[in-house]
Design a protein around this motif. Structure first.
Motif, PDB file in Angstrom:
ATOM      1  N   UNK A 573       0.790  -1.242   0.000  1.00 27.66           N
ATOM      2  CA  UNK A 573       0.000   0.000   0.000  1.00 27.66           C
ATOM      3  C   UNK A 573       0.821   1.290   0.000  1.00 27.66           C
ATOM      4  N   UNK A 574       2.067   1.237   0.463  1.00 30.99           N
ATOM      5  CA  UNK A 574       2.895   2.446   0.492  1.00 30.99           C
ATOM      6  C   UNK A 574       3.963   2.448  -0.606  1.00 30.99           C
ATOM      7  N   UNK A 575       3.814   1.545  -1.559  1.00 33.19           N
ATOM      8  CA  UNK A 575       4.829   1.426  -2.616  1.00 33.19           C
ATOM      9  C   UNK A 575       5.012   2.731  -3.378  1.00 33.19           C
ATOM     10  N   UNK A 576       3.923   3.324  -3.842  1.00 29.82           N
ATOM     11  CA  UNK A 576       4.026   4.556  -4.630  1.00 29.82           C
ATOM     12  C   UNK A 576       4.432   5.741  -3.756  1.00 29.82           C
ATOM     13  N   UNK A 577       3.895   5.796  -2.532  1.00 31.14           N
ATOM     14  CA  UNK A 577       4.252   6.902  -1.630  1.00 31.14           C
ATOM     15  C   UNK A 577       5.747   6.882  -1.337  1.00 31.14           C
ATOM     16  N   UNK A 578       6.293   5.688  -1.156  1.00 33.94           N
ATOM     17  CA  UNK A 578       7.722   5.556  -0.874  1.00 33.94           C
ATOM     18  C   UNK A 578       8.558   6.065  -2.053  1.00 33.94           C
ATOM     19  N   UNK A 580       7.665   8.124  -4.477  1.00 35.14           N
ATOM     20  CA  UNK A 580       7.490   9.560  -4.677  1.00 35.14           C
ATOM     21  C   UNK A 580       8.276  10.382  -3.653  1.00 35.14           C
ATOM     22  N   UNK A 581       8.341   9.871  -2.428  1.00 32.54           N
ATOM     23  CA  UNK A 581       9.036  10.612  -1.367  1.00 32.54           C
ATOM     24  C   UNK A 581      10.550  10.492  -1.501  1.00 32.54           C
ATOM     25  N   UNK A 582      11.048   9.268  -1.660  1.00 33.32           N
ATOM     26  CA  UNK A 582      12.496   9.040  -1.618  1.00 33.32           C
ATOM     27  C   UNK A 582      13.197   9.354  -2.927  1.00 33.32           C
ATOM     28  N   UNK A 583      12.442   9.343  -4.018  1.00 32.92           N
ATOM     29  CA  UNK A 583      13.050   9.667  -5.308  1.00 32.92           C
ATOM     30  C   UNK A 583      12.501  10.985  -5.840  1.00 32.92           C
ATOM     31  N   UNK A 584      11.853  11.735  -4.938  1.00 37.50           N
ATOM     32  CA  UNK A 584      11.217  12.978  -5.342  1.00 37.50           C
ATOM     33  C   UNK A 584      12.112  14.193  -5.183  1.00 37.50           C
ATOM     34  N   UNK A 585      11.578  15.307  -5.570  1.00 40.17           N
ATOM     35  CA  UNK A 585      12.333  16.562  -5.657  1.00 40.17           C
ATOM     36  C   UNK A 585      12.862  17.048  -4.317  1.00 40.17           C
ATOM     37  N   UNK A 586      12.030  16.970  -3.240  1.00 38.45           N
ATOM     38  CA  UNK A 586      12.437  17.571  -1.972  1.00 38.45           C
ATOM     39  C   UNK A 586      13.667  16.890  -1.387  1.00 38.45           C
ATOM     40  N   UNK A 587      13.675  15.570  -1.378  1.00 39.86           N
ATOM     41  CA  UNK A 587      14.800  14.879  -0.736  1.00 39.86           C
ATOM     42  C   UNK A 587      16.052  14.933  -1.611  1.00 39.86           C
ATOM     43  N   UNK A 588      15.877  14.913  -2.911  1.00 36.28           N
ATOM     44  CA  UNK A 588      17.036  14.993  -3.803  1.00 36.28           C
ATOM     45  C   UNK A 588      17.641  16.389  -3.792  1.00 36.28           C
ATOM     46  N   UNK A 589      16.783  17.415  -3.720  1.00 33.81           N
ATOM     47  CA  UNK A 589      17.269  18.790  -3.693  1.00 33.81           C
ATOM     48  C   UNK A 589      17.992  19.136  -2.398  1.00 33.81           C
ATOM     49  N   UNK A 590      17.799  18.333  -1.355  1.00 35.44           N
ATOM     50  CA  UNK A 590      18.481  18.606  -0.092  1.00 35.44           C
ATOM     51  C   UNK A 590      19.993  18.484  -0.243  1.00 35.44           C
ATOM     52  N   UNK A 591      20.425  17.649  -1.195  1.00 37.08           N
ATOM     53  CA  UNK A 591      21.854  17.477  -1.432  1.00 37.08           C
ATOM     54  C   UNK A 591      22.548  16.572  -0.434  1.00 37.08           C
ATOM     55  N   UNK A 592      21.784  15.915   0.427  1.00 40.73           N
ATOM     56  CA  UNK A 592      22.388  15.088   1.468  1.00 40.73           C
ATOM     57  C   UNK A 592      22.673  13.655   1.025  1.00 40.73           C
ATOM     58  N   UNK A 593      21.974  13.190  -0.020  1.00 40.84           N
ATOM     59  CA  UNK A 593      22.004  11.763  -0.329  1.00 40.84           C
ATOM     60  C   UNK A 593      22.462  11.475  -1.750  1.00 40.84           C
ATOM     61  N   UNK A 604      15.667  -2.632  -4.642  1.00 43.87           N
ATOM     62  CA  UNK A 604      15.973  -3.924  -4.021  1.00 43.87           C
ATOM     63  C   UNK A 604      14.887  -4.344  -3.042  1.00 43.87           C
ATOM     64  N   UNK A 605      14.351  -3.383  -2.308  1.00 39.44           N
ATOM     65  CA  UNK A 605      13.317  -3.736  -1.338  1.00 39.44           C
ATOM     66  C   UNK A 605      12.020  -4.133  -2.040  1.00 39.44           C
ATOM     67  N   UNK A 606      11.585  -3.314  -2.982  1.00 40.72           N
ATOM     68  CA  UNK A 606      10.286  -3.580  -3.603  1.00 40.72           C
ATOM     69  C   UNK A 606      10.304  -4.801  -4.501  1.00 40.72           C
TER      70      UNK A 606
END
Length: 640
Positions: A573-578, A580-593, A604-606
């Protein structure tokens, strides 16, 4: 239970404190005290308070002043020995106008100054303003049951509050991320004391005070209490059992004073069942108990709670919740204010919500694993320590280090077959090994996750420094006592107590923790380690002492804990939310990862190749923190 807030201008005695700003700061924690709110403002100082009325409901409003009006306090918590302290202070000539525990602290400060905290037994975070000394005294209880955040701003204001959101309401607070906190968060799943996720913002450490005056504006926290392990006491087993029950019962008894409905959490585990057993022997009316059941048998332990409830004829209240209860995802980020990766926060939130339907105060069994050595990882660490002690470090690094590299990762297998982690631990020092066993992401995983930019910013900082700092203060050669101490300083306060405080306060519910009574801890810390962890049985002495009170079915079974099916959620149920969040703009733009590593984790998980659920959850919570805390608070600051 309450929320406190304040502004103290350490530079300008006549500075004007904004009433509107102080009110806004205070209202961010309305949930902590919906019954009443109070403000006090004078030149250079503002104090604020939200009240959840528990004791002395008719009076005891805050800020509360001394008889002469020169000392004021805002206080969050409960002082369980306030009645005896009140008698002592009256004998010294102080006059009380209320029957609250709050006023006791005011006169304790006037009588003993900073040493007043040594006279207090309870859970607390408070601020005392002394107009004569032009000083502000901040204090936090010995174990850190109650939170207290503070920061000194560029304009000379020291601001403080019960939650980080109180400080974030101030437009001049820095929103800059504290880089070492990222390393610590992805190691521990929380940001350990005294740091927070923001630069220049701190948690007052447990067992510490901070005295700030205009003469000494740059004071640092001072420790007034610590756990002193001396596992050398020798007692007959019969004496130990009797003393343990007597000490525990007294710790429970003093926590049953309230002018509102009181009950207990009952999970069916050893610790919560022990609390209920003691309560049942201390009151005539049935104990109010509450627990949650899950709609899937593999996660549900409600039958054990019912067994204890039946034995002690409690007024038991139970509610079934769905295992797939992930609608709280976005609530958690704003609840905790910092990135926080313990997924059991969701069922904890639900059981607090349930309890509030019946009571205003509950007793819980938190702390039993730290105090009496109950965690399974203690067994694993001590078993590994037997091997480590037989071979020199150089040999272990070479042999076990190589085996750790070659052995395949087997997340799917029972722990006994997951030798890769064991080999990696054996190749390390005891401190490094324990950090490895509690880490959310191990050192290698963090290096792969972090971007090159973040690794440069960290300048070689490693979360092992957290353990090293605490280990240096632990005066014991006993390995089990050392790792208990480390957990009390990190996991207990940063994870367990934080989780319970925020989840309970979200529902204006007060939680009291008898197993973290400092007198009980001082007593237990002198017990030999061999009767805490005996063979492979953790909490051995506690369980033996409780045998007349609880069945073997409760005492000697493996406890499941408040687990949630993260691996299943992230593939369903959280496949798409995951994604969108982890490969989305906000987390990538943070520059931390590293984007490639994030993609690999999700893929690998999915696909079912690996179980990365713990890492993914930590990242999901961090992304929610960026959106809901950082971005929103920056927007508020810009408007102001």
């Amino acid at each position: 239970m309450c929320g406190i807030a304040g502004i103290f201008n350490v530079r300008e005695p006549e500075a004007v404190i904004s009433e509107a700003l102080l009110h806004q700061m205070n209202e961010t924690q309305f949930h902590r005290g919906p019954d009443e709110g109070g403000l006090h403002i004078e030149p250079g100082l503002g104090l604020a308070h939200r009240r959840l009325s528990i004791i002395d409901i008719s009076t005891g409003q805050q800020p509360l002043f001394s008889e002469d009006g020169n000392v004021a306090i805002v206080f969050n918590g409960e002082i369980y020995n306030f009645q005896s302290l009140r008698t002592e202070l009256i004998a010294k000539g102080y006059h009380f106008k209320t029957h609250s525990d709050t006023e006791t602290i005011v006169y304790a400060w006037m009588a003993w100054g900073p040493d007043c905290v040594k006279h207090l037994r309870g859970m607390f975070a408070f601020a005392v303003w002394d107009r004569r000394q032009q000083s502000l005294f901040l204090a936090r209880d010995r174990l850190g049951i109650k939170p207290l955040f503070y920061s000194t701003l560029a304009n000379g204001e020291l601001i403080f509050g019960s939650e980080l959101k109180v400080l974030l309401a101030h437009p001049q607070l820095s929103r800059a991320i504290y880089t070492p906190a990222l390393e610590d968060y992805f190691t521990f799943g929380y940001v350990p004391e005294p740091a927070t996720i923001f630069e220049g913002v701190y948690k007052l450490p447990p067992g510490h005070t901070l005295l700030i005056s205009r003469n000494k504006p740059n004071a640092t926290p001072v420790q007034y209490w610590d756990v002193s392990f001396d596992p050398s006491a020798i007692m007959l087993p019969e004496d130990v059992n009797e003393q343990l029950i007597t000490t525990l019962k007294e710790a429970v008894d003093i926590r049953m004073i309230a002018e509102v409905p009181l009950g207990a959490f009952l999970s069916g585990g050893v610790d919560s069942s022990a609390i209920v057993a003691m309560m049942a022997g201390l009151q005539k009316d049935p104990v109010h108990t509450c627990s949650i059941a899950f709609n899937e048998a593999s996660y549900d332990e409600s039958a054990f709670a019912k067994e204890v409830a039946k034995r002690y004829n409690t007024d038991h209240f139970e509610k079934t919740v769905a295992v797939d209860d992930f609608e709280l995802l976005d609530v958690l980020a704003t609840l905790y204010d910092e990135p926080y990766a313990d997924s059991s926060a969701m069922p904890t939130y639900r059981v607090c919500q349930l309890a509030k339907e019946k009571v205003t105060v509950v007793l819980s069994g938190d702390g039993g694993d730290e105090v009496f050595a109950g965690y399974r990882r203690y067994r694993w660490h001590m078993n590994e320590e037997k091997v480590r002690s037989r071979f020199p470090l150089g040999f272990r690094k070479h042999v076990f280090g190589l085996l750790g590299e070659l052995y395949p990762k087997a997340d799917w297998a029972p722990r006994v077959l997951r030798a890769k982690t064991t080999f990696q631990s054996l190749a390390r020092t005891p401190l490094e090994a324990y950090l490895h066993s509690v880490s959310l992401l191990n050192h290698q995983q963090r290096r792969e996750l972090f971007s090159s930019h973040l690794k440069r910013e960290l300048q070689g900082y490693h979360s092992l420094e957290v353990f090293k700092r605490h280990a240096a203060n632990c005066q014991t050669d006993d390995m089990l006592s050392l790792i208990q101490y480390l957990d009390m300083k990190t996991y207990l306060v940063g994870d367990i107590l934080t989780k319970v405080d925020r989840a309970s306060m979200a529902h204006s519910l007060e939680v009291r923790v008898p197993l973290l009574d400092h007198k009980l801890i001082e007593w237990s810390s002198h017990l030999p380690s061999s009767i805490k962890l005996k063979g492979q049985e953790g909490k051995y002495i506690l369980k033996k002492a409780l045998e007349p009170h609880l069945s073997d079915n409760i005492l000697y079974r493996d406890k499941k804990g408040f687990a949630v099916p993260l691996a299943k959620w992230f593939r369903g149920p959280l496949k798409d939310k995951l994604k969108n969040a982890l490969l989305g703009e906000r987390i990538l733009d943070s520059g931390y990862f590293d984007p490639d590593y994030l993609t690999r984790l999700v893929s690998q998980h999915q696909s079912g190749l690996r179980d990365h659920s713990a890492s993914l959850w930590a990242l999901l919570m961090f992304e929610a923190f960026l959106r809901q805390v950082v971005d929103e608070s920056r927007a508020v600051a810009q408007v102001a």
